[in-house]
Design a protein around this motif. Structure first.
Motif, PDB file in Angstrom:
ATOM      1  N   THR A  86       9.454 -33.233  24.763  1.00 43.00           N
ATOM      2  CA  THR A  86      10.009 -32.372  25.579  1.00 43.00           C
ATOM      3  C   THR A  86       9.806 -30.778  24.861  1.00 43.00           C
ATOM      4  OG1 THR A  86      12.293 -32.463  24.350  1.00 43.00           O
ATOM      5  CG2 THR A  86      11.919 -33.813  26.453  1.00 43.00           C
ATOM      6  N   ASP A  87      10.088 -29.927  25.770  1.00 39.19           N
ATOM      7  CA  ASP A  87       9.980 -28.506  25.363  1.00 39.19           C
ATOM      8  C   ASP A  87      11.277 -27.882  25.830  1.00 39.19           C
ATOM      9  OD1 ASP A  87       8.971 -26.556  23.951  1.00 39.19           O
ATOM     10  OD2 ASP A  87       6.984 -26.346  24.781  1.00 39.19           O
ATOM     11  N   ALA A  88      11.446 -26.644  25.463  1.00 34.77           N
ATOM     12  CA  ALA A  88      12.411 -25.812  26.098  1.00 34.77           C
ATOM     13  C   ALA A  88      12.159 -24.356  26.161  1.00 34.77           C
ATOM     14  CB  ALA A  88      13.648 -26.067  25.093  1.00 34.77           C
ATOM     15  N   LEU A  89      12.963 -23.891  26.918  1.00 32.51           N
ATOM     16  CA  LEU A  89      12.974 -22.222  27.201  1.00 32.51           C
ATOM     17  C   LEU A  89      14.307 -21.488  26.910  1.00 32.51           C
ATOM     18  CD1 LEU A  89      10.955 -21.962  30.437  1.00 32.51           C
ATOM     19  CD2 LEU A  89      10.053 -21.350  28.290  1.00 32.51           C
ATOM     20  N   GLU A  90      14.244 -20.463  26.202  1.00 26.66           N
ATOM     21  CA  GLU A  90      15.376 -19.983  26.203  1.00 26.66           C
ATOM     22  C   GLU A  90      15.608 -18.531  26.692  1.00 26.66           C
ATOM     23  OE1 GLU A  90      16.711 -22.203  21.690  1.00 26.66           O
ATOM     24  OE2 GLU A  90      15.817 -20.076  21.915  1.00 26.66           O
ATOM     25  N   MET A  91      16.854 -18.117  26.836  1.00 26.92           N
ATOM     26  CA  MET A  91      17.055 -16.769  27.659  1.00 26.92           C
ATOM     27  C   MET A  91      18.089 -16.090  26.984  1.00 26.92           C
ATOM     28  SD  MET A  91      17.445 -15.805  31.712  1.00 26.92           S
ATOM     29  CE  MET A  91      16.153 -16.918  31.899  1.00 26.92           C
ATOM     30  N   HIS A  92      18.338 -14.924  26.630  1.00 26.28           N
ATOM     31  CA  HIS A  92      19.553 -14.273  26.002  1.00 26.28           C
ATOM     32  C   HIS A  92      20.659 -14.426  27.187  1.00 26.28           C
ATOM     33  CE1 HIS A  92      17.652 -11.369  22.927  1.00 26.28           C
ATOM     34  NE2 HIS A  92      18.245 -12.241  22.307  1.00 26.28           N
ATOM     35  N   ALA A  93      21.766 -14.771  26.719  1.00 27.98           N
ATOM     36  CA  ALA A  93      22.944 -15.150  27.592  1.00 27.98           C
ATOM     37  C   ALA A  93      23.163 -14.125  28.461  1.00 27.98           C
ATOM     38  CB  ALA A  93      24.055 -15.890  26.623  1.00 27.98           C
ATOM     39  N   VAL A 130       0.189 -19.827  36.194  1.00 34.70           N
ATOM     40  CA  VAL A 130      -0.226 -20.767  36.580  1.00 34.70           C
ATOM     41  C   VAL A 130       1.149 -21.870  36.932  1.00 34.70           C
ATOM     42  CG1 VAL A 130      -1.495 -22.854  36.482  1.00 34.70           C
ATOM     43  CG2 VAL A 130      -2.409 -20.852  35.371  1.00 34.70           C
ATOM     44  N   LEU A 131       1.012 -22.329  38.424  1.00 38.51           N
ATOM     45  CA  LEU A 131       1.914 -23.388  38.524  1.00 38.51           C
ATOM     46  C   LEU A 131       1.033 -24.646  38.712  1.00 38.51           C
ATOM     47  CD1 LEU A 131       4.623 -24.141  39.833  1.00 38.51           C
ATOM     48  CD2 LEU A 131       3.957 -23.886  42.003  1.00 38.51           C
ATOM     49  N   ALA A 132       1.708 -25.716  37.856  1.00 29.98           N
ATOM     50  CA  ALA A 132       0.711 -26.699  37.585  1.00 29.98           C
ATOM     51  C   ALA A 132       1.813 -27.912  38.139  1.00 29.98           C
ATOM     52  CB  ALA A 132       0.455 -26.767  36.211  1.00 29.98           C
ATOM     53  N   THR A 133       2.378 -28.761  37.257  1.00 30.90           N
ATOM     54  CA  THR A 133       3.120 -29.651  37.789  1.00 30.90           C
ATOM     55  C   THR A 133       4.704 -29.156  38.340  1.00 30.90           C
ATOM     56  OG1 THR A 133       4.151 -30.005  35.635  1.00 30.90           O
ATOM     57  CG2 THR A 133       2.428 -31.474  36.027  1.00 30.90           C
ATOM     58  N   GLY A 134       4.923 -27.888  37.801  1.00 32.87           N
ATOM     59  CA  GLY A 134       6.140 -27.244  38.165  1.00 32.87           C
ATOM     60  C   GLY A 134       7.291 -27.360  37.207  1.00 32.87           C
ATOM     61  N   GLY A 135       7.059 -28.248  36.171  1.00 36.14           N
ATOM     62  CA  GLY A 135       8.247 -28.502  35.182  1.00 36.14           C
ATOM     63  C   GLY A 135       8.740 -27.318  34.385  1.00 36.14           C
ATOM     64  N   THR A 136       7.729 -26.564  33.974  1.00 40.36           N
ATOM     65  CA  THR A 136       7.943 -25.033  33.355  1.00 40.36           C
ATOM     66  C   THR A 136       8.893 -24.222  34.190  1.00 40.36           C
ATOM     67  OG1 THR A 136       6.041 -25.309  32.322  1.00 40.36           O
ATOM     68  CG2 THR A 136       7.212 -23.266  31.843  1.00 40.36           C
ATOM     69  N   ALA A 137       8.156 -23.882  35.257  1.00 39.95           N
ATOM     70  CA  ALA A 137       8.986 -23.064  36.303  1.00 39.95           C
ATOM     71  C   ALA A 137      10.472 -23.538  36.624  1.00 39.95           C
ATOM     72  CB  ALA A 137       8.161 -22.809  37.707  1.00 39.95           C
ATOM     73  N   ALA A 138      10.528 -25.072  36.904  1.00 40.51           N
ATOM     74  CA  ALA A 138      11.679 -25.545  37.337  1.00 40.51           C
ATOM     75  C   ALA A 138      12.634 -25.364  36.264  1.00 40.51           C
ATOM     76  CB  ALA A 138      11.498 -27.079  37.589  1.00 40.51           C
ATOM     77  N   ALA A 139      12.323 -25.585  34.886  1.00 37.31           N
ATOM     78  CA  ALA A 139      13.224 -25.251  33.832  1.00 37.31           C
ATOM     79  C   ALA A 139      13.571 -23.576  33.795  1.00 37.31           C
ATOM     80  CB  ALA A 139      12.643 -25.498  32.390  1.00 37.31           C
ATOM     81  N   ALA A 140      12.828 -22.708  34.093  1.00 33.92           N
ATOM     82  CA  ALA A 140      12.930 -21.275  33.896  1.00 33.92           C
ATOM     83  C   ALA A 140      13.966 -21.161  35.263  1.00 33.92           C
ATOM     84  CB  ALA A 140      11.907 -20.492  34.360  1.00 33.92           C
ATOM     85  N   CYS A 141      14.014 -21.638  36.242  1.00 34.52           N
ATOM     86  CA  CYS A 141      14.749 -21.547  37.443  1.00 34.52           C
ATOM     87  C   CYS A 141      16.113 -22.061  37.357  1.00 34.52           C
ATOM     88  CB  CYS A 141      14.351 -22.135  38.752  1.00 34.52           C
ATOM     89  SG  CYS A 141      13.132 -21.413  39.570  1.00 34.52           S
ATOM     90  N   ARG A 142      16.379 -23.169  36.490  1.00 36.28           N
ATOM     91  CA  ARG A 142      17.661 -23.833  35.954  1.00 36.28           C
ATOM     92  C   ARG A 142      18.363 -22.630  34.919  1.00 36.28           C
ATOM     93  NH1 ARG A 142      14.685 -28.595  35.427  1.00 36.28           N
ATOM     94  NH2 ARG A 142      14.950 -28.512  33.145  1.00 36.28           N
ATOM     95  N   GLU A 179      17.189 -24.421  28.158  1.00 37.60           N
ATOM     96  CA  GLU A 179      16.761 -25.641  29.226  1.00 37.60           C
ATOM     97  C   GLU A 179      15.468 -26.196  28.696  1.00 37.60           C
ATOM     98  OE1 GLU A 179      17.674 -27.031  31.930  1.00 37.60           O
ATOM     99  OE2 GLU A 179      19.570 -26.221  31.879  1.00 37.60           O
ATOM    100  N   GLU A 180      15.822 -27.638  28.515  1.00 39.63           N
ATOM    101  CA  GLU A 180      14.791 -28.790  28.125  1.00 39.63           C
ATOM    102  C   GLU A 180      13.918 -28.922  29.355  1.00 39.63           C
ATOM    103  OE1 GLU A 180      15.622 -31.249  25.063  1.00 39.63           O
ATOM    104  OE2 GLU A 180      16.223 -29.569  23.955  1.00 39.63           O
ATOM    105  N   TYR A 181      12.554 -29.399  29.183  1.00 35.73           N
ATOM    106  CA  TYR A 181      11.881 -30.046  30.328  1.00 35.73           C
ATOM    107  C   TYR A 181      10.865 -30.861  29.520  1.00 35.73           C
ATOM    108  CZ  TYR A 181       8.680 -26.158  29.016  1.00 35.73           C
ATOM    109  OH  TYR A 181       7.769 -25.405  28.368  1.00 35.73           O
ATOM    110  N   ALA A 182      10.745 -31.830  30.366  1.00 38.59           N
ATOM    111  CA  ALA A 182       9.643 -33.004  29.976  1.00 38.59           C
ATOM    112  C   ALA A 182       8.245 -32.475  29.908  1.00 38.59           C
ATOM    113  CB  ALA A 182       9.695 -34.125  31.006  1.00 38.59           C
ATOM    114  N   LEU A 183       7.614 -32.728  29.053  1.00 36.27           N
ATOM    115  CA  LEU A 183       6.032 -32.854  29.029  1.00 36.27           C
ATOM    116  C   LEU A 183       5.456 -34.081  28.979  1.00 36.27           C
ATOM    117  CD1 LEU A 183       5.800 -30.317  25.880  1.00 36.27           C
ATOM    118  CD2 LEU A 183       5.481 -29.829  28.311  1.00 36.27           C
TER     119      LEU A 183
END
Ligand code: AMP
Length: 180
Positions: free
Chosen positions: A108-115, A130-142, A100-104
């Motif tokens: 952009t940056d991205a997070l990966e997880m084993h399928a 830390v919850l700041a703008t929420g972009g990272t956590a939102a990407a983790a949820c997706r 999942e990619e997210y905006a900085l």
């Protein structure tokens, strides 16, 4: 842990987190949690307080975000007797992945997880420092949804209220131990 104990712990943590101005760039007041980690009695209480709201809530998997999220997520997973699942920066995981990619601010940056990391998962708890703008956590949820899991809640040691990161988390339950 009752509300009074939680308030006392929050105040102890707030007094221990180190604030570093202009790191990693000008204008950011960095919340450095290393002094909390260096105090075993405090770290242990923090871990219990992060896990406690989710006892008996059907959490089978704890997904944490690289890298400081790992430090908190692993003991919380053990406390909840749940599987620990790392959400990593690109290129670190060896097997088949979802991404999942997210905006900085710039780019952009991205997070990966084993399928297969959430195979059999019933409820997922997302953990970060830390919850700041929420972009990272939102990407983790997706990412969790992409891997077939269901996010029950997100929990953070620190929430920066002015940045309203909660609004990016689509109404999912959000807990934080301390707020600024
Ligand atoms: P965001 O996507 O804006 O919610 O940023 C969250 C991520 O950036 C988390 O993984 C934090 O570790 C880190 N972060 C953001 N702001 C800060 C801050 N002021 N102090 C420490 N870490 C931060």
């Amino acid at each position: 842990m009752n509300g009074e104990d939680r308030a006392a712990l929050a105040s102890a943590v707030k007094g221990t987190v180190r604030e570093v101005p202009d790191f990693p760039k000008p204008g950011i007041l960095f919340k450095d949690i290393t002094p909390v980690l260096a105090d075993p009695a405090l770290f242990s209480r923090v871990m219990m307080a992060l896990a406690a709201p989710f006892e008996g809530q059907g959490i089978t998997h704890v997904v944490s975000i690289e890298s400081r999220g790992f430090i908190l997520g692993a003991p919380v997973a053990l406390e909840l007797r749940a599987a620990f699942v790392p959400a990593r920066k690109p290129g670190k995981l060896p097997a088949e992945k979802v991404r999942e990619e997210y905006a900085l601010e710039y780019g952009t940056d991205a997070l990966e997880m084993h399928a297969d990391a959430l195979r059999g998962a019933k409820g997922v708890l997302v953990v970060d420092d830390v919850l700041a703008t929420g972009g990272t956590a939102a990407a983790a949820c997706r990412l969790v949804e992409k891997a077939g899991g269901k996010v029950v809640a997100c929990t953070f040691l620190i929430e920066l209220l002015a940045l309203n990161g909660r609004s990016k988390l689509g109404g999912v339950r959000v807990e934080s131990l301390i707020t600024y």
